[in-house]
Structure formats: structure tokens, C-alpha cells
Motif scaffolding. Structure first.
Motif, mmCIF file in Angstrom:
data_model
loop_
_atom_site.group_PDB
_atom_site.id
_atom_site.type_symbol
_atom_site.label_atom_id
_atom_site.label_comp_id
_atom_site.label_asym_id
_atom_site.label_seq_id
_atom_site.Cartn_x
_atom_site.Cartn_y
_atom_site.Cartn_z
ATOM 1 N N LEU A 48 -34.269 33.059 2.532
ATOM 2 C CA LEU A 48 -34.419 31.848 2.026
ATOM 3 C C LEU A 48 -35.729 31.258 1.817
ATOM 4 C CD1 LEU A 48 -31.483 29.967 3.771
ATOM 5 C CD2 LEU A 48 -31.302 31.186 1.634
ATOM 6 N N TYR A 49 -36.625 32.297 2.189
ATOM 7 C CA TYR A 49 -38.182 31.949 1.923
ATOM 8 C C TYR A 49 -38.481 31.605 0.420
ATOM 9 C CZ TYR A 49 -42.549 31.823 4.378
ATOM 10 O OH TYR A 49 -43.601 31.395 5.133
ATOM 11 N N GLY A 50 -39.509 30.550 0.149
ATOM 12 C CA GLY A 50 -39.628 30.295 -1.199
ATOM 13 C C GLY A 50 -40.251 31.436 -1.693
ATOM 14 N N PHE A 51 -39.605 31.766 -3.003
ATOM 15 C CA PHE A 51 -40.223 32.902 -4.064
ATOM 16 C C PHE A 51 -41.531 32.803 -4.376
ATOM 17 C CE2 PHE A 51 -39.276 29.491 -6.962
ATOM 18 C CZ PHE A 51 -40.457 29.827 -8.012
ATOM 19 N N GLN A 52 -42.359 31.835 -4.140
ATOM 20 C CA GLN A 52 -43.669 31.928 -4.576
ATOM 21 C C GLN A 52 -44.514 32.443 -3.297
ATOM 22 O OE1 GLN A 52 -41.799 29.071 -3.732
ATOM 23 N NE2 GLN A 52 -43.174 27.485 -3.472
ATOM 24 N N PHE A 53 -44.021 32.822 -2.095
ATOM 25 C CA PHE A 53 -44.461 33.293 -0.939
ATOM 26 C C PHE A 53 -44.222 34.721 -0.602
ATOM 27 C CE2 PHE A 53 -45.197 28.615 -0.392
ATOM 28 C CZ PHE A 53 -46.302 28.587 -0.538
ATOM 29 N N TYR A 54 -42.611 34.676 -1.011
ATOM 30 C CA TYR A 54 -42.228 36.096 -0.378
ATOM 31 C C TYR A 54 -40.814 36.343 -1.466
ATOM 32 C CZ TYR A 54 -39.262 39.047 2.340
ATOM 33 O OH TYR A 54 -38.417 40.196 2.784
ATOM 34 N N ILE A 55 -41.082 37.495 -1.669
ATOM 35 C CA ILE A 55 -39.842 38.165 -2.694
ATOM 36 C C ILE A 55 -39.160 39.219 -2.027
ATOM 37 C CG2 ILE A 55 -39.146 39.155 -5.149
ATOM 38 C CD1 ILE A 55 -41.640 37.958 -6.193
ATOM 39 N N SER A 56 -37.885 39.103 -1.658
ATOM 40 C CA SER A 56 -37.048 40.031 -1.217
ATOM 41 C C SER A 56 -36.471 40.927 -2.336
ATOM 42 C CB SER A 56 -35.675 39.258 -0.381
ATOM 43 O OG SER A 56 -35.138 40.441 0.372
#
Length: 209
Positions: free
Chosen positions: A52-60
Motif C-alpha cells: 500500500l506504499y505510495g506509488f511515487q515512492f515505491y512500485i511493486s
């Protein structure tokens, strides 16, 4: 000495890293139920941090959700720490029981768990240029937990500073050995399962022929 509720003992231990666990030891305080809640929150915090981390910081890039890594990072690692520390400190004449090690160690993880949730929330509001604030929060959470964990082991076993350092190092070594053996065991189970499955498939094929 102070009379506190179980919830107040949690706050006291977390906000007083030097004497908090020592006070808990003398008052025989600490709740196994609260410790379990902390570990469950750690488990869900790891999931939130990874998914659920913000996409601008981390992309799974994971296409499917696999719960096993999160179980390992929470329940398995914590269990290995508790059992490893109890095993090592039994040989080093430690006074801590398995229950107290579990409770004190779980309480020590609270700052780390808090920073997990806090950073997940902030990752949806901050921009990339403000990532430094999240790094500071993470550093404080990890550092605070490390201090609390060291203080917890020192207090629960009544060790000196040097002996606590030795106990922590040996505990990490014991964790590595246990996890290594666990991987070997799981690999063996997998090989047995594959062998049985292959034999069953072969017998089924021959029976049909």
C-alpha cells in the motif's frame, strides 16, 4: 514503586528506554496479550509497507500476492529472535524467562511498527522531494527500537553492557542457524512432496494403461 496498568506499562517502557524495562522486571509487569497484538500489527504493517506504499515512492512489480514473505518478516523472525535469545542466554546464565523475552522484545518493536504505518500514510500525501522526512521517521523508528531491544535484553537477563552485546551477537548467530535449518527442512519437505506426487502420477498413468 509505581503502580501502572498494562497499557501504561507499554508507554512507560517505550518512552523510558533506560529504566522502563528494569521497572517492568521488578514489578513483574508485561502482558503477553499486548505483545501478541504488537506482532500482529507488525505483520499487517509489513503488508501495508509492501503493498500500500505510495506509488511515487515505491512500485511493486509482484503480479500476485504472496503472504509467506510477510509471515517470515514478522512471526518467523520474531519467534527466531525469542527462541534464539532464550537458548543463548540460558547458557550465559540469563535470568529472563521465555515469556518475558517475548513480551519485552515485542514492546521494543513498537516504534518500528509505528513508523511502518506512519510512512505508509505519509507516502500518499508527500511528494518525492519531501521523502527525506519519511527517511528521518524510519531512522528514528529503527534506531529507537534497536535501543529498546538492547535495553530489554539487558534488563530481562540482568546483564552488563558487554555481556548484553555478546548475547545479542550470539542471538543473531542462533537466528541465522535456525533459519538456515528451516530452509533446509522446507526444501526437504518440498522434495518429498514432489517425489510422492511423481510416483502417484506414474502409478495412476500405468493403472489407466
Amino acid at each position: 514503586m509505581m503502580e501502572l496498568t498494562q497499557k501504561q506499562w507499554v508507554r512507560h517502557a517505550v518512552t523510558h528506554p533506560v529504566e522502563g524495562f528494569e521497572d517492568m522486571r521488578w514489578k513483574k509487569a508485561g502482558s503477553l496479550k499486548i505483545a501478541l497484538i504488537v506482532i500482529v500489527l507488525l505483520f499487517f504493517g509489513q503488508i501495508a509497507y509492501g503493498r500500500l506504499y505510495g506509488f511515487q515512492f515505491y512500485i511493486s512489480y509482484d503480479k500476485t500476492f504472496n503472504i509467506v514473505p510477510y509471515i517470515v518478516r514478522s512471526f518467523v523472525l520474531f519467534g527466531a529472535w525469542v527462541i534464539g535469545n532464550w537458548s543463548v542466554c540460558t547458557l550465559l546464565d540469563g535470568e529472563g524467562t521465555l515469556r518475558n523475552i517475548c513480551v519485552y522484545s515485542a514492546y521494543a518493536l513498537i516504534p518500528y511498527v509505528v513508523q511502518l504505518y506512519l510512512n505508509v500514510i505519509l507516502s500518499h500525501f508527500l511528494i518525492r522531494d519531501e521523502y527525506v522526512f519519511m527517511q528521518i521517521i524510519e531512522l528514528i523508528g529503527v534506531g529507537w527500537t534497536a535501543i529498546l531491544l538492547f535495553s530489554a535484553i539487558k534488563s530481562v537477563h540482568q546483564y552488563s553492557f558487554k555481556k548484553t552485546v555478546l548475547a545479542v551477537v550470539l542471538t543473531l548467530a542462533a537466528m541465522f542457524i535456525m533459519l538456515f535449518l528451516l530452509v533446509l527442512f522446507m526444501s526437504l519437505i518440498q522434495q518429498i512432496f514432489i517425489f510422492i506426487s511423481t510416483v502417484y502420477t506414474e502409478l495412476s498413468y500405468r493403472a489407466k494403461v
